[in-house]
Design a protein around this motif. Structure first.
Motif, PDB file in Angstrom:
ATOM      1  N   ASP A  33       0.969  -1.125  -0.246  1.00 49.43           N
ATOM      2  CA  ASP A  33       0.000   0.085  -0.050  1.00 49.43           C
ATOM      3  C   ASP A  33       1.007   1.253   0.028  1.00 49.43           C
ATOM      4  OD1 ASP A  33      -2.388  -1.054  -0.145  1.00 49.43           O
ATOM      5  OD2 ASP A  33      -2.999  -0.854   2.156  1.00 49.43           O
ATOM      6  N   ALA A  34       0.723   2.090  -0.905  1.00 46.59           N
ATOM      7  CA  ALA A  34       1.746   3.219  -1.177  1.00 46.59           C
ATOM      8  C   ALA A  34       1.262   4.258  -0.154  1.00 46.59           C
ATOM      9  CB  ALA A  34       1.571   4.012  -2.567  1.00 46.59           C
ATOM     10  N   GLY A  35       2.563   4.856   0.309  1.00 44.53           N
ATOM     11  CA  GLY A  35       2.114   5.881   1.519  1.00 44.53           C
ATOM     12  C   GLY A  35       1.735   7.076   1.029  1.00 44.53           C
ATOM     13  N   PRO A  36       1.585   8.150   2.019  1.00 42.41           N
ATOM     14  CA  PRO A  36       0.982   9.213   1.546  1.00 42.41           C
ATOM     15  C   PRO A  36       1.801  10.378   0.703  1.00 42.41           C
ATOM     16  CG  PRO A  36       1.999   9.472   3.664  1.00 42.41           C
ATOM     17  CD  PRO A  36       2.311   8.063   3.080  1.00 42.41           C
ATOM     18  N   ALA A  37       3.021  10.097   0.356  1.00 41.84           N
ATOM     19  CA  ALA A  37       3.914  10.813  -0.469  1.00 41.84           C
ATOM     20  C   ALA A  37       2.892  11.300  -1.768  1.00 41.84           C
ATOM     21  CB  ALA A  37       4.948  10.091  -0.935  1.00 41.84           C
ATOM     22  N   VAL A  38       3.039  12.550  -2.070  1.00 39.41           N
ATOM     23  CA  VAL A  38       2.231  13.218  -3.255  1.00 39.41           C
ATOM     24  C   VAL A  38       2.878  12.627  -4.516  1.00 39.41           C
ATOM     25  CG1 VAL A  38       1.272  15.241  -4.099  1.00 39.41           C
ATOM     26  CG2 VAL A  38       1.569  15.139  -1.851  1.00 39.41           C
ATOM     27  N   ASN A  39       1.737  12.150  -5.397  1.00 42.07           N
ATOM     28  CA  ASN A  39       2.382  11.780  -6.803  1.00 42.07           C
ATOM     29  C   ASN A  39       2.102  13.083  -7.701  1.00 42.07           C
ATOM     30  OD1 ASN A  39       2.787   8.830  -6.678  1.00 42.07           O
ATOM     31  ND2 ASN A  39       0.582   8.725  -6.239  1.00 42.07           N
ATOM     32  N   PRO A  40       2.979  13.155  -8.766  1.00 36.76           N
ATOM     33  CA  PRO A  40       2.731  14.192  -9.606  1.00 36.76           C
ATOM     34  C   PRO A  40       1.211  14.358 -10.271  1.00 36.76           C
ATOM     35  CG  PRO A  40       4.678  13.022 -10.161  1.00 36.76           C
ATOM     36  CD  PRO A  40       3.955  12.357  -9.152  1.00 36.76           C
ATOM     37  N   GLY A  41       0.730  15.551 -10.293  1.00 37.89           N
ATOM     38  CA  GLY A  41      -0.471  15.404 -10.601  1.00 37.89           C
ATOM     39  C   GLY A  41      -1.456  15.386  -9.637  1.00 37.89           C
ATOM     40  N   GLY A  42      -1.013  14.815  -8.370  1.00 35.51           N
ATOM     41  CA  GLY A  42      -1.787  14.771  -7.297  1.00 35.51           C
ATOM     42  C   GLY A  42      -2.642  13.300  -7.200  1.00 35.51           C
ATOM     43  N   TYR A  43      -2.590  12.650  -8.221  1.00 30.08           N
ATOM     44  CA  TYR A  43      -3.261  11.293  -8.168  1.00 30.08           C
ATOM     45  C   TYR A  43      -2.406  10.280  -9.163  1.00 30.08           C
ATOM     46  CZ  TYR A  43      -7.771  13.650  -6.833  1.00 30.08           C
ATOM     47  OH  TYR A  43      -8.629  14.259  -6.137  1.00 30.08           O
ATOM     48  N   PRO A  44      -2.563   8.937  -8.665  1.00 31.88           N
ATOM     49  CA  PRO A  44      -3.419   8.470  -7.357  1.00 31.88           C
ATOM     50  C   PRO A  44      -2.894   9.055  -6.015  1.00 31.88           C
ATOM     51  CG  PRO A  44      -2.654   6.488  -8.731  1.00 31.88           C
ATOM     52  CD  PRO A  44      -1.626   8.022  -9.132  1.00 31.88           C
ATOM     53  N   LEU A  45      -3.919   9.213  -5.331  1.00 33.88           N
ATOM     54  CA  LEU A  45      -3.568   9.725  -3.793  1.00 33.88           C
ATOM     55  C   LEU A  45      -3.367   8.586  -3.027  1.00 33.88           C
ATOM     56  CD1 LEU A  45      -3.882  12.034  -2.031  1.00 33.88           C
ATOM     57  CD2 LEU A  45      -6.317  11.619  -1.504  1.00 33.88           C
ATOM     58  N   GLY A  46      -2.060   8.469  -2.547  1.00 30.79           N
ATOM     59  CA  GLY A  46      -1.532   7.147  -1.390  1.00 30.79           C
ATOM     60  C   GLY A  46      -2.005   7.437  -0.196  1.00 30.79           C
ATOM     61  N   GLY A  47      -1.638   6.512   0.586  1.00 25.22           N
ATOM     62  CA  GLY A  47      -1.945   6.980   2.373  1.00 25.22           C
ATOM     63  C   GLY A  47      -3.381   6.197   2.550  1.00 25.22           C
ATOM     64  N   GLN A  48      -3.881   5.088   1.740  1.00 20.86           N
ATOM     65  CA  GLN A  48      -5.364   4.854   2.015  1.00 20.86           C
ATOM     66  C   GLN A  48      -5.329   3.616   2.905  1.00 20.86           C
ATOM     67  OE1 GLN A  48      -7.799   6.735   0.669  1.00 20.86           O
ATOM     68  NE2 GLN A  48      -6.078   8.072   0.259  1.00 20.86           N
ATOM     69  N   THR A  49      -4.386   2.993   3.591  1.00 17.42           N
ATOM     70  CA  THR A  49      -4.467   1.980   4.484  1.00 17.42           C
ATOM     71  C   THR A  49      -5.170   2.478   5.790  1.00 17.42           C
ATOM     72  OG1 THR A  49      -1.929   1.316   3.830  1.00 17.42           O
ATOM     73  CG2 THR A  49      -2.969   0.291   5.744  1.00 17.42           C
ATOM     74  N   ARG A  50      -6.152   1.622   6.128  1.00 14.10           N
ATOM     75  CA  ARG A  50      -6.607   1.837   7.508  1.00 14.10           C
ATOM     76  C   ARG A  50      -6.010   1.413   8.689  1.00 14.10           C
ATOM     77  NH1 ARG A  50     -12.354  -1.172   7.309  1.00 14.10           N
ATOM     78  NH2 ARG A  50     -12.483  -0.036   9.322  1.00 14.10           N
ATOM     79  N   ILE A  51      -5.654   2.504   9.305  1.00 10.00           N
ATOM     80  CA  ILE A  51      -4.926   2.245  10.604  1.00 10.00           C
ATOM     81  C   ILE A  51      -5.829   2.478  11.722  1.00 10.00           C
ATOM     82  CG2 ILE A  51      -2.810   3.196  11.967  1.00 10.00           C
ATOM     83  CD1 ILE A  51      -2.047   2.004   9.261  1.00 10.00           C
ATOM     84  N   ALA A  52      -6.666   3.295  12.066  1.00  5.58           N
ATOM     85  CA  ALA A  52      -7.437   3.569  13.048  1.00  5.58           C
ATOM     86  C   ALA A  52      -8.826   2.787  12.584  1.00  5.58           C
ATOM     87  CB  ALA A  52      -7.760   5.180  13.212  1.00  5.58           C
ATOM     88  N   LEU A  53      -8.834   1.483  13.077  1.00  2.82           N
ATOM     89  CA  LEU A  53      -9.969   0.847  12.981  1.00  2.82           C
ATOM     90  C   LEU A  53     -11.290   1.165  14.033  1.00  2.82           C
ATOM     91  CD1 LEU A  53      -8.256  -2.645  12.888  1.00  2.82           C
ATOM     92  CD2 LEU A  53      -8.988  -1.270  11.079  1.00  2.82           C
TER      93      LEU A  53
END
Length: 234
Positions: A178-198
């Motif tokens: 699962d890619a981390g929250p680092a920003v991709n060129p153009g903004g998308y895809p938007l990483g950091g989508q892993t559910r941590i706080a269940l």
């Protein structure tokens, strides 16, 4: 015949929810600790295969290599901040030749076609940081949806089927990223989508089941209770 079994069942369900609550707390703590730790080199720490994917899930790693954008996979039925969309899973060739699937993150439905987000289709050797994940359906089996490989539409990750569908020839890791929250060129895809706080509302269920058991036990006692004086009159 009715009250006592129901009381016992309610107590059992409350106890089960209590154990689920503790398990959920442990999961949240584990995910938080691993996700917040400094990323380690995947190549150095996993030179062959991940021996125990379940034990190493959510470990923060970094990989280096190239995306295979022509083999992009679509995982649907996703939303972010009430915005409907998809998640993009892209095969990634490591510098040592091995391949791993990377969930790059969220993309709005109108940007499903990669032509609409050319900046995010980064080329050449890149370094990606993310969390190790185990594939498969994470919910109840009786509600598991069916993936549609022919139309390249997936409801959950299935590394084996995805690898076959994209025609990957090199060894594919049995764990994905699962890619981390680092920003991709153009903004998308938007990483950091892993559910941590269940979501952890098991305490409410514990209180509910124990309260039901107590209430039923009290009702049972009141119904059968007879004062001593009344028993003598009878």
């Amino acid at each position: 015949m009715f009250s006592i079994p129901v009381v016992l069942i309610a107590i059992a369900l409350g106890t089960w929810q209590l154990s689920r609550m503790e398990w959920k707390k442990e999961q949240i703590a584990l995910r938080t600790d691993r996700a917040s730790a400094s990323a380690i080199s995947f190549a150095e720490n996993y030179p062959n295969e991940v021996a125990d994917p379940q034990a190493d899930e959510f470990i923060n790693v970094w990989v280096e290599g190239e995306f295979l954008h022509d083999k992009e996979l679509i995982m649907g039925a996703r939303s972010l901040d009430r915005q409907l969309g998809i998640q993009i899973i892209t095969p990634f060739t490591l510098t040592d030749g091995r391949q791993i699937l990377i969930n790059r993150g969220f993309v709005p439905s109108e940007l499903k076609d990669p032509v609409q987000r050319p900046e995010g289709q980064v080329e050449g050797v890149v370094k990606i940081e993310g969390l190790l994940r185990v594939d498969g359906w994470k919910g109840y089996e009786f509600v598991r949806p069916v993936n549609d490989p022919e139309d390249n539409f997936w409801f959950y990750t299935d590394i084996k089927e995805m690898s076959l569908q994209t025609g990957l020839s090199n060894p594919v890791m049995s764990i994905y990223l699962d890619a981390g929250p680092a920003v991709n060129p153009g903004g998308y895809p938007l990483g950091g989508q892993t559910r941590i706080a269940l979501v952890n509302n098991h305490l409410e269920y514990v209180i509910t089941w124990y309260a039901m058991a107590l209430i039923l036990a009290v009702i049972y006692f009141i119904y059968h209770y007879r004062p001593v004086g009344k028993l003598e009159d009878e």
